[in-house]
Design an enzyme around this catalytic site. Sequence first.
Site, PDB file in Angstrom:
ATOM      1  N   ASP A   1      42.384  39.093   1.986  1.00  0.00           N
ATOM      2  CA  ASP A   1      41.066  39.668   1.736  1.00  0.00           C
ATOM      3  C   ASP A   1      40.021  38.578   2.010  1.00  0.00           C
ATOM      4  O   ASP A   1      40.358  37.394   2.080  1.00  0.00           O
ATOM      5  CB  ASP A   1      41.002  40.132   0.278  1.00  0.00           C
ATOM      6  CG  ASP A   1      39.669  40.748  -0.074  1.00  0.00           C
ATOM      7  OD1 ASP A   1      39.131  41.498   0.746  1.00  0.00           O
ATOM      8  OD2 ASP A   1      39.166  40.452  -1.175  1.00  0.00           O
TER       9      ASP A   1
ATOM     10  N   ASP B   1      42.074  39.886  -4.446  1.00  0.00           N
ATOM     11  CA  ASP B   1      41.591  39.704  -5.820  1.00  0.00           C
ATOM     12  C   ASP B   1      40.975  40.949  -6.433  1.00  0.00           C
ATOM     13  O   ASP B   1      40.590  40.937  -7.594  1.00  0.00           O
ATOM     14  CB  ASP B   1      40.562  38.571  -5.867  1.00  0.00           C
ATOM     15  CG  ASP B   1      39.238  38.967  -5.232  1.00  0.00           C
ATOM     16  OD1 ASP B   1      39.248  39.804  -4.305  1.00  0.00           O
ATOM     17  OD2 ASP B   1      38.195  38.443  -5.662  1.00  0.00           O
TER      18      ASP B   1
END
Length: 717
Positions: free
Chosen positions: A433, A612
């Site tokens: 990400d 996350d």
Amino acid sequence: MGEEQFKRTFHVTGMTCATCARIVEQALKKIDGVKFASVNLATSTGFILAEREIDFETIKKTVEAVGYGVETELGEDVESRRYAQAKKNLILVWLFTGPLMLFMLLHMFFHIPWLGWLEFVLLSFVIFFVGRKIMKGAWIAITHKHANMDVLTFLGALSAWMTGLLSMLHLPVASFAAVGAMIVAFNITGRFIESRLRDKASKQLKSLMQLQARQARVLFDSGEILLPIEAVKEGFVVIVNPSERVPVDGTIVEGSGLIDESMITGESVPVLKKAGDSVTAGSLNLTSSIKVQVTKVGEDTFLSQMIKLVQEAQGFKVPIQALADRITNFFVPLVFALAVFSAAFWYFNYERFSTFLEKMSRIAFWIVHTDEPLSFSIFVFVSTLVIACPCALGLATPMALLVGTTQAMKKGLLIRNAEAIQTAKDVRFVLTDKTGTLTLGEPIVVEHDLDEELLKIVASIEKKSNHPFAKAIAKLNEAQVEVQGFEEIVGEGVKAIVRGKEYFIGRPSDYSHYEEQLEQGRTIVEVRLDGEICGFLALEDKLREDAKEAVEKLKKMSIETIILTGDNERVARAVARKLGIDKLHAQLKPQEKLELVRRYQSFGKKVMMVGDGMNDAAALKAADIGVAMGSGTDIAMESADIVVVKGGIFKVVEAIEISKRTLKKIKQNLFWAFFYNVVAIPLAMAGLVHPLVAELAMLMSSISVVLNSLRMKEVKS
């Protein structure tokens, strides 16, 4: 592992070898509702995963039913008692075995007529009193229809004791009574050394456990009161003075100071914390007094969760351990059968091979000289029993795993699933990400076109979200308006009702309106009122300092880094360009991230996903290894195999390095454990190994596995 599943870690007492651990594990798996059970010989811990809550009494009865004990936790008092007893046994066994060895030596130069009786009496005391735990362990195993290392040791010592008895009855059997005492003495000595080494290996976890506070200084209207930590509740305000450890998770409400979080995050530099900042239980206040409002206590604190996760990881097994487990399942019965076979062989063939033994005795002086086939048969029987070592096979994997996971913890990496240790070395794709992973996840609003009233509404809505962008926007206006019907749409944004109107804040419907902002690598958050665009906010997020170095290191390891982000492609490309990443996928929804993980897995390579947020959870779960940033959401961390407590994506590199080193140690340990048994047992069966040499060799095999694991080098950042 979903939230509905029950987990429990506990301490198992009385185990002496891999067979013991296997028996306890099999018993735990039979408890109704238990889906998974694992028992770790290296740490003496058990772990269960169940569909429902299993009370401790059920676990205790199950373990005791197969002959072992259970403690709720591995406390310092348990360890100190165990060590004190081991030390006492060590002194006691040599207090009696030492003089016996001295008399044996003197007997070589002049005859001691009463030596036979002395040997027999002292050996009886050593076996049946000092070595009673070995006898008890053997008895438990036999009565529960299995065999362990205690069975082999006790049978060897008992056989030696029988030779002493038969010799005193003037039967044609050479006495090995003194040898029996030394077998017990060497066994107790080896266990003492092994215990100390294993204790050293688990020192890091115990250090963490020692950080847990037992008391807290709570501030009431009447003044300060020192309360046991169990009595402290959320909302209380505790005072932490200089040189004291923070007893709870909380937020500083008054004061400031330097906080040392090194034992939790691995960062050696103290951090300045002031009012409004969060502090973690176990961290050390170095400077001035602070007042902390409690947010989490007891098992809910970050430190307790960290300890729990490490204990769980060390309780799991890795696939490479399966081979060793299969062998230890039938190891002891096989060794006993080989010992009986070799004894019978020598009894009936002693004269035929006596010339061979005579020649070998010129090289190996310890080979027994006797004219009695029965004496030599007993000699071979005892040697074969005590030289076998299933302990080395049982300890090979868990000891290396114990050292590897504690090293990872020191680096700020929590390994929640031990299987990740074995898998990480084979990773060829790292899908990551962007926000909060490659970047700091602390974006700031650099431009917007909202008027004051609209900004107040937008900030009020965003206050209800934990997304990094939402937190940055919420800081723009402290005022609060009433928000209704708040809903967070994963990967899209948020919507809510304010004063009867519906607002949406999130991903733009058409990025072409924001060309200039996107060219600068900014992220756009669009505001829509009843479906119509009414403004935007442009945010920037700095790259993590270690991101570029991590990407370069991964390239050298032949691992390709690929960005998966829900952000605009131009923003993602700006980040990729700065980091030297060639491939990216942008404007992704959670399902699309999941599909990309599966696509890369279809190439037949191992895939690591790093993220996350909520939108990363499915991809983290699907990847061969999921890595969650410690600053991320709870659902992301629950879905991950590895949690980065503090730091950036370079921790991925460290995780892979630790994986390689740990697997190398496991393979070394297994090789030498197998090699030892393959060579040692045939030598003992051939009558070429003295029982004392056999016992020493067996102990050194176990100790060498522990020492080799402790020699694992730390990964350098």
